[in-house]
Design a protein around this motif. Sequence first.
Motif, short mmCIF file in Angstrom:
data_model
loop_
_atom_site.label_atom_id
_atom_site.label_comp_id
_atom_site.label_asym_id
_atom_site.label_seq_id
_atom_site.Cartn_x
_atom_site.Cartn_y
_atom_site.Cartn_z
N MET A 125 -7.21 -7.85 -6.03
CA MET A 125 -7.82 -6.82 -5.19
C MET A 125 -8.67 -7.44 -4.08
SD MET A 125 -6.28 -4.27 -6.38
CE MET A 125 -6.90 -3.23 -5.06
N PHE A 145 -7.77 -4.57 4.01
CA PHE A 145 -8.39 -3.33 4.52
C PHE A 145 -9.49 -3.65 5.54
CE2 PHE A 145 -7.03 -1.48 0.29
CZ PHE A 145 -6.00 -0.76 0.84
N TYR A 171 -6.42 -7.48 -1.17
CA TYR A 171 -6.31 -6.13 -0.58
C TYR A 171 -7.58 -5.79 0.19
CZ TYR A 171 -1.94 -4.86 -2.91
OH TYR A 171 -0.63 -4.78 -3.30
N ASP A 172 -8.72 -6.17 -0.39
CA ASP A 172 -10.00 -5.94 0.26
C ASP A 172 -10.02 -6.57 1.65
OD1 ASP A 172 -12.28 -4.53 -0.47
OD2 ASP A 172 -13.45 -6.35 -0.83
N ALA A 178 2.14 1.66 -3.50
CA ALA A 178 1.08 2.12 -4.42
C ALA A 178 0.81 3.61 -4.21
CB ALA A 178 -0.20 1.31 -4.20
N GLN A 179 0.84 4.03 -2.96
CA GLN A 179 0.53 5.43 -2.68
C GLN A 179 1.67 6.35 -3.12
OE1 GLN A 179 -1.07 5.95 1.29
NE2 GLN A 179 -2.93 4.84 0.72
N ALA A 180 2.89 5.83 -3.17
CA ALA A 180 4.02 6.66 -3.61
C ALA A 180 4.23 6.58 -5.12
CB ALA A 180 5.29 6.24 -2.88
N GLU A 181 4.17 5.38 -5.67
CA GLU A 181 4.58 5.16 -7.06
C GLU A 181 3.41 4.89 -8.01
OE1 GLU A 181 7.84 5.34 -8.30
OE2 GLU A 181 8.26 6.22 -6.34
N GLY A 182 2.20 4.70 -7.45
CA GLY A 182 1.05 4.52 -8.31
C GLY A 182 0.67 3.07 -8.56
N ILE A 183 1.65 2.25 -8.89
CA ILE A 183 1.36 0.86 -9.25
C ILE A 183 0.95 0.05 -8.02
CG2 ILE A 183 2.33 -1.28 -10.18
CD1 ILE A 183 4.39 0.60 -11.66
N ILE A 184 -0.17 -0.69 -8.14
CA ILE A 184 -0.59 -1.61 -7.09
C ILE A 184 0.06 -2.96 -7.37
CG2 ILE A 184 -2.54 -2.78 -6.00
CD1 ILE A 184 -4.29 -0.42 -6.73
N VAL A 230 0.84 -1.21 0.00
CA VAL A 230 0.00 0.00 0.00
C VAL A 230 0.87 1.25 0.00
CG1 VAL A 230 -1.67 1.32 1.35
CG2 VAL A 230 -1.99 -1.14 1.04
#
Lengths: 453, 453
Positions: free
Chosen positions: B421, B428, B424-425, B375-381, B372
């Motif tokens: 995802m 979270f 990831y779901d 993803a928040q820094a570089e965009g790619i998940i 995460v």
Amino acid sequence: MDSLRINLEADDIPTHWYNVVADMPNPPAPPLGPDGQPVSAERMLAIFPGNILEQEMSAERWIPIPEPVREIYRLWRPSPLCRALRLEQALGTPAKIYYKYEGVSPTGSHKPNSAVPQAWFNAQAGVKRLTTETGAGQWGSSLAFAGQMFGIDVRVYMVKVSYDQKPFRRSMMQTWGAEVFSSPTDMTQAGRDALAKDPDSPGSLGIAISEAVEEAAGRADTNYALGSVLNHVLLHQTVIGLEAKKQFAKVGDYPDMIFAPCGGGSNFAGCAFPFLADQAAASAPKKTRFVAVEPASCPTLTRGHYAYDFGDASGYTPLMLMYTLGHDFVPPGIHAGGLRYHGDSPLVSQLLKEGLIEAVAVQQLSTFSAGVMFAQAEGIIPAPESNHAIRACIDEALRCKETGEAKTLFFNLSGHGHFDMAAYDQYFAGKLQDGEFPDADVQAALASLPKVG
Amino acid sequence: MDSLRINLEADDIPTHWYNVVADMPNPPAPPLGPDGQPVSAERMLAIFPGNILEQEMSAERWIPIPEPVREIYRLWRPSPLCRALRLEQALGTPAKIYYKYEGVSPTGSHKPNSAVPQAWFNAQAGVKRLTTETGAGQWGSSLAFAGQMFGIDVRVYMVKVSYDQKPFRRSMMQTWGAEVFSSPTDMTQAGRDALAKDPDSPGSLGIAISEAVEEAAGRADTNYALGSVLNHVLLHQTVIGLEAKKQFAKVGDYPDMIFAPCGGGSNFAGCAFPFLADQAAASAPKKTRFVAVEPASCPTLTRGHYAYDFGDASGYTPLMLMYTLGHDFVPPGIHAGGLRYHGDSPLVSQLLKEGLIEAVAVQQLSTFSAGVMFAQAEGIIPAPESNHAIRACIDEALRCKETGEAKTLFFNLSGHGHFDMAAYDQYFAGKLQDGEFPDADVQAALASLPKVG
């Protein structure tokens, strides 16, 4: 049996967006208020920042791309231009087929091209939060990504039926820190009204837009962002075509025909407008044809009326002169969610009206068969929206096979289909169908077109 | 706030794979038959073609990549090397962080790097059909894609529970024309035995392998393909590291430490071995450390025994000298499906045993938090497997922050997470947990290690 990718370096990312307004034979028709008068900038400032409104109204040919936006673009741009040699061979066509592949972005589509600058310009204007709506989730996830890049809180009203059925796009938005709400919510008047009418409402794009706009209009620190239709969104997408021109120059080729999916218009515009500039300047090496491809079940450009209509279902937006099926029109459920829009971009509409571009409508099953053929030849599984452009391009390549013409064809592969495999699944299971053009629904919706002036 | 992608041209795709066997201090331990004697090539020819067996046994340093394979590689290769400047800034580290992004392939992971040559070499050998097994579907979809490219029919035995729960990977395989079966089937003896034992069997990777091998062994026109562990698979993946070396040279940098996820070993090997070659040749600009990152719940390299064991659960394969938790060991359910393997590649195992590489185990929750953050820094998940490498790399970057060292860190971003995802779901939603190392299960599994010779 060969394939070719034409790459560019990071320095080749455009430094300016191209604004087609500068080259249109006639100035664009202005958006109108309920009184039939052009909408004032003041009214729009409630939900858009001044710097974006400037772009929306601008007639300047070149609009600078701020360096911080180019730096985020660099996370995935320049995107590759590819020669589809294996597809050409499979078709046995003398035509040359190229595609620009936008699926390499973090969200897997072209949408971040506008989400990133929209987030940045809002951040520059001191805005802390952006609201938006999303259906399938492509635009919502792109704005979530973009907001995360510039420290803006993003709040997405996601149509309830998608929220429940498509948890993956939702988790994607959450990964980038966005808040996602199942619309209708009880947080807005529009949402409460919808729930009062039907406590089990599945939601609609119209309701979600109303909720997002209502929240943005009611809070000074909050603005609204839209993913297509408006001039500034089309402007931002021109990075696609501008890069493609450099890539064509690198291999000494130039398109005879350009195909792009067309729903709200930003996909088509981003791909086509920079090449249209060459036609306007008479600097093009050849006369290029520009083909917007839309679904037969929502044939705005090919079957709609050219008239002033609302941009949303609820009539909250200004009136725009565009091809429309009527803002009451609800397109039949087809899987290319991004193409289910009753209207179209005013710029694209005007260019079509004035004969500078063309439009064609294609049936759903034929788009999936084109997508599968493309995947089997070139490897990439396309998004259902992109399959529309592929269909039209393959049809032209087959025409070239008959005539022996070695045309250069170019289409925008606007996204990958990794989030759309359920639609492919239904296609393979024989559960998808073509739709008749819903004449009666359209006639009814057109009957309610607002009277202007 | 800057980011950098280092691209290569199509001509930069390697012309040869790198074979680490040529540079190992000791020759690799041979696979053994049930009699304790090295397995004959003849026995392997029932399911592998001679040209692939040659690679499996080869000690040549450079193995040519056939031009038709390079032509398919060109559909997505060279993949970008990226400098994660935004992640560095978010961490406040003086370390430089680079990643190779393999998620740009048609299947979204590094797996096609080996699937494509495996399909091609089989086609050259006159093989018409390939069988394989798949769990989550990453390898199965890559072989489906590769088979489509060279006109080979691909038949995938997909573990029933995944077949039912993950229809998207299945439709992806069907898009590329593969046949996918819910394993156990009634088409093989292994499948029928499993169904006789439990008509409602959810299936397992062990059963699916047995079915795929049984079908391949029983038909002259059919072979079997494996997605990791074996020498030739590791060999094919070296295109990752070979490209990365050119990309580092382009910016005048070189990694101090290399991190890659490690399940069967091909991901790690592909990234690390070409740099290991420099160490062997003493031509490296610096002493580089190589870190294989595995899940704490399946810590083969860090907690396993170095012993001869079967490669599959059912004991059909030859015995291989490797780190193993025992072929009876069933790893607890974690979402990095690609890392749930009881053993490890013999080459990776031997290099670890001889001290040329290192291994570290990381807990599941920490890998998702790293993913995460990335993803928040570089965009790619990232894919959950890739998150393991990211975790270890971030940990090192944070150590550099304490010591002030400006190390160059490099990891393999082996795939995107667009098909993951759901994991990831769950993360979270707080539904994922760390696992204790299952000591008792491992002790029980190790007790059943086969006796050799």
